[in-house]
Design a protein around this motif. Structure first.
Motif, PDB file in Angstrom:
ATOM      1  N   MET A  22       0.830  -1.204   0.000  1.00 15.56           N
ATOM      2  CA  MET A  22       0.000   0.000   0.000  1.00 15.56           C
ATOM      3  C   MET A  22       0.870   1.261   0.000  1.00 15.56           C
ATOM      4  O   MET A  22       0.573   2.231  -0.668  1.00 15.56           O
ATOM      5  CB  MET A  22      -0.931  -0.013   1.218  1.00 15.56           C
ATOM      6  N   LYS A  23       1.968   1.196   0.768  1.00 18.75           N
ATOM      7  CA  LYS A  23       2.872   2.350   0.820  1.00 18.75           C
ATOM      8  C   LYS A  23       3.474   2.609  -0.553  1.00 18.75           C
ATOM      9  O   LYS A  23       3.575   3.753  -0.990  1.00 18.75           O
ATOM     10  CB  LYS A  23       4.000   2.066   1.812  1.00 18.75           C
ATOM     11  N   THR A  49       4.398  18.012   5.873  1.00 19.38           N
ATOM     12  CA  THR A  49       4.313  17.010   6.932  1.00 19.38           C
ATOM     13  C   THR A  49       2.847  16.666   7.207  1.00 19.38           C
ATOM     14  O   THR A  49       2.476  15.514   7.381  1.00 19.38           O
ATOM     15  CB  THR A  49       4.949  17.554   8.217  1.00 19.38           C
ATOM     16  N   TRP A  50       2.014  17.716   7.220  1.00 17.39           N
ATOM     17  CA  TRP A  50       0.606  17.509   7.545  1.00 17.39           C
ATOM     18  C   TRP A  50      -0.044  16.563   6.548  1.00 17.39           C
ATOM     19  O   TRP A  50      -0.719  15.613   6.909  1.00 17.39           O
ATOM     20  CB  TRP A  50      -0.106  18.871   7.568  1.00 17.39           C
ATOM     21  N   THR A  94      -0.816   8.863   5.916  1.00 18.24           N
ATOM     22  CA  THR A  94      -0.523   7.707   6.764  1.00 18.24           C
ATOM     23  C   THR A  94      -1.762   7.248   7.523  1.00 18.24           C
ATOM     24  O   THR A  94      -2.019   6.048   7.641  1.00 18.24           O
ATOM     25  CB  THR A  94       0.600   8.049   7.754  1.00 18.24           C
ATOM     26  N   THR A  95      -2.546   8.202   8.012  1.00 18.84           N
ATOM     27  CA  THR A  95      -3.753   7.791   8.750  1.00 18.84           C
ATOM     28  C   THR A  95      -4.696   7.032   7.830  1.00 18.84           C
ATOM     29  O   THR A  95      -5.297   6.032   8.232  1.00 18.84           O
ATOM     30  CB  THR A  95      -4.503   8.996   9.344  1.00 18.84           C
ATOM     31  N   VAL A 136      -3.398   3.521   7.452  1.00 21.89           N
ATOM     32  CA  VAL A 136      -3.650   2.674   8.621  1.00 21.89           C
ATOM     33  C   VAL A 136      -5.122   2.261   8.658  1.00 21.89           C
ATOM     34  O   VAL A 136      -5.454   1.096   8.922  1.00 21.89           O
ATOM     35  CB  VAL A 136      -3.252   3.410   9.910  1.00 21.89           C
ATOM     36  N   GLY A 137      -6.009   3.206   8.337  1.00 23.18           N
ATOM     37  CA  GLY A 137      -7.438   2.887   8.314  1.00 23.18           C
ATOM     38  C   GLY A 137      -7.749   1.801   7.311  1.00 23.18           C
ATOM     39  O   GLY A 137      -8.464   0.838   7.603  1.00 23.18           O
ATOM     40  N   MET A 138      -7.176   1.955   6.114  1.00 20.55           N
ATOM     41  CA  MET A 138      -7.408   0.947   5.072  1.00 20.55           C
ATOM     42  C   MET A 138      -6.871  -0.416   5.506  1.00 20.55           C
ATOM     43  O   MET A 138      -7.498  -1.445   5.260  1.00 20.55           O
ATOM     44  CB  MET A 138      -6.705   1.360   3.771  1.00 20.55           C
ATOM     45  N   LEU A 139      -5.707  -0.375   6.149  1.00 18.85           N
ATOM     46  CA  LEU A 139      -5.098  -1.625   6.581  1.00 18.85           C
ATOM     47  C   LEU A 139      -6.021  -2.337   7.570  1.00 18.85           C
ATOM     48  O   LEU A 139      -6.200  -3.550   7.514  1.00 18.85           O
ATOM     49  CB  LEU A 139      -3.739  -1.348   7.230  1.00 18.85           C
TER      50      LEU A 139
END
Lengths: 286, 215
Positions: B158-159, B172-173, B179-180, B183-186
């Motif tokens: 995914m990354k 950065t934001w 990234t969030t 993580v949600g998809m994961l």
């Protein structure tokens, strides 16, 4: 369809609606005879996987003919559920209705192989995984060991017992999955896309393994050349309904039927090519 | 693979690697229990236990750099907890309590590190199983072990897919936001996979008890 032997699988007017409301199967009826190898083809979303998941009771649809009044109703909402007790259950395996009481016996007789091998290989080692079915069937340890060795030999991975699933190649994972199913010595194999994502050599190996299996098979696949090679009979499923059911060459050779359901006439039939010769030696590990 | 650090040294051939898993588990638990139960004023004894664990690690040929990197990840968490003691006194004392908390945690950490660095995880699980650990925990650990690899692979894919469609350096934001979502998809994918695994288990006659052939 005339069948030479008593049916191993009998499905009558099977309908299933997913909890999301999508109607996945509408009045599907079919039978599979002993030692028969049946291809199940159809476009993505036709209901092939849903049908396979019904064969061992992972999903429980209702018995309703396709055009019965009120079919579009949601079974959960109307309280219409499969009647447990026999006569209203849409699927029978070896004469047993697929009901929770029969699940242990049915799951022992119907071996389902899933699309993604990582979903099916959940044990720390290959040996544990192949042993999972026989252990749950409570066979004595020696019998389990014999079945594990036999199943792994049948798929050409005899010396893989100690290996860990994440170290295997995709083709090896698929074979271990098949070994795990074969170790239960099922009478019917339900295979969901067994040749997908395999390189030609692994695919060839898998076809040879399936040819050598004694169990009846129902193979859902887009790999029509494999279907031509393995199956005497093909069922076309589309929009959750059976669109055609007959001898492989008649069905897959029917260009207009194929086009209507998003399929193509396999090249081997188009050009009348001979089938590849059956390998004389068992497939080796790749 | 991303999770190789877990088992980097567990397949070695040292003396410690050859000991039976059950003996190592019992020894580790003893060291941890002693280290944590010793009264405050016996801290030199706790220090000795930490030394013992370090000796064990060196006998097992675990490089110091590796131990250091592990500790560097672990100690900040302990320090935060340890600081709670002085904090409760307005930083006017209880520093000795804080120091002992750090020391005890280090003992436990080093002992556990020794155990997992000298025992392959399957052997460790089989040992725990034979020592009477409840089956449900053993099953949980078996699944964790198996699917950690699958999930890390999935995350890596995914990354890569995300990077392939990221055309410039992001603020950065925005990268945190990405990234969030990842993580949600994961999480969703993991849930779906769990359902499929459950189906595969039911298909092969699962009745709620994880059996392994070797016990």
């Amino acid at each position: 369809m005339p069948h030479s032997a008593a049916p191993i699988l009998k499905v009558e007017h099977l309908s299933y609606r997913y909890p999301t409301g999508q109607l996945a199967l509408r009045g599907v009826s079919l039978t599979v005879g002993l030692n028969e190898i049946v291809g199940l083809v159809g476009p993505n979303g036709a209901g092939k996987t849903t049908l396979l998941l019904h064969l061992n009771g992972l999903l429980t649809g209702t018995r309703e003919p396709a055009h019965a009044p009120g079919l579009p109703a949601n079974p959960a909402a109307t309280g219409r559920q499969t009647t447990v007790g026999g006569h209203n259950v849409p699927i029978e395996v070896l004469g047993m209705p697929v009901t929770p009481a029969n699940f242990p016996e049915i799951r022992r007789n119907v071996g389902v192989m899933f699309q993604d091998p990582d979903d099916q290989l959940f044990c720390p080692t290959v040996r544990d995984d192949v042993a999972f079915g026989p252990l749950n069937l409570e066979f004595p340890r020696n019998e389990v060991r014999r079945r594990v060795a036999e199943a792994l030999t049948a798929v050409g991975l005899a010396d893989y017992e100690e290996r860990r699933p994440h170290e295997l190649s995709f083709g090896e994972k698929r074979r271990v999955c098949l070994a795990g199913v074969l170790a239960c010595e099922p009478s019917l194999l339900a295979l969901d896309e067994p040749s997908s994502n395999l390189d030609p050599r692994s695919r060839r190996g898998l076809i040879e393994i399936l040819k050598s299996c004694r169990a009846a098979q129902i193979i859902a696949s887009h790999d029509l050349e494999m279907i031509v090679e393995l199956c005497q009979r093909v069922i076309v499923l589309d929009h959750g309904q059976i669109q055609a059911d007959g001898p492989t060459r008649d069905i897959l050779g029917n260009a207009s039927l194929m086009a209507r359901h998003g399929l193509e006439v396999p090249l081997s039939i188009q050009y009348g090519l001979p089938l590849p010769p059956t390998a004389s030696s068992p497939p080796s590990a790749t | 693979m991303a999770v190789e650090f877990l088992e980097r040294y567990s397949q070695g051939q040292s003396l410690c690697h050859r000991w039976p898993a059950r003996a190592k588990i019992v020894l580790t638990l003893l060291v941890i229990a002693t280290g944590t139960l010793l009264p405050l004023e016996y801290w030199p004894a706790s220090g000795c236990l930490a030394g013992l664990a370090l000796v064990g690690l060196s006998v097992a040929d675990i490089p110091l750099g590796y131990i250091g990197r592990r500790l560097a990840l672990f100690l900040p968490l302990v320090l935060m907890t340890a600081l709670a003691a002085p904090l409760s006194r307005g930083f006017m004392g209880a520093w000795d309590t804080a120091a002992v908390i750090v020391l005890r945690s280090t003992v436990a950490f080093l002992a556990a590190l020794w155990l997992v660095s000298t025992t392959p995880l399957e052997t460790l699980l089989a040992g725990l199983c034979r020592l009477g650990m409840p089956r449900v925990f053993v099953s949980l650990l078996i699944f964790t072990l198996r699917y950690l690899y699958v999930l890390f692979d999935e995350l890596a894919r995914m990354k890569t897919a995300q990077r392939a469609r990221t055309f410039q350096r992001q603020s950065t934001w925005r990268s945190w936001l990405g990234t969030t979502q990842l993580v949600g998809m994961l999480l969703i994918r993991a849930l779906n996979r769990a359902e499929r695994i459950h189906a595969a288990m039911m298909s092969r006659g699962w009745r709620g008890r994880m059996e392994l052939l070797d016990d």
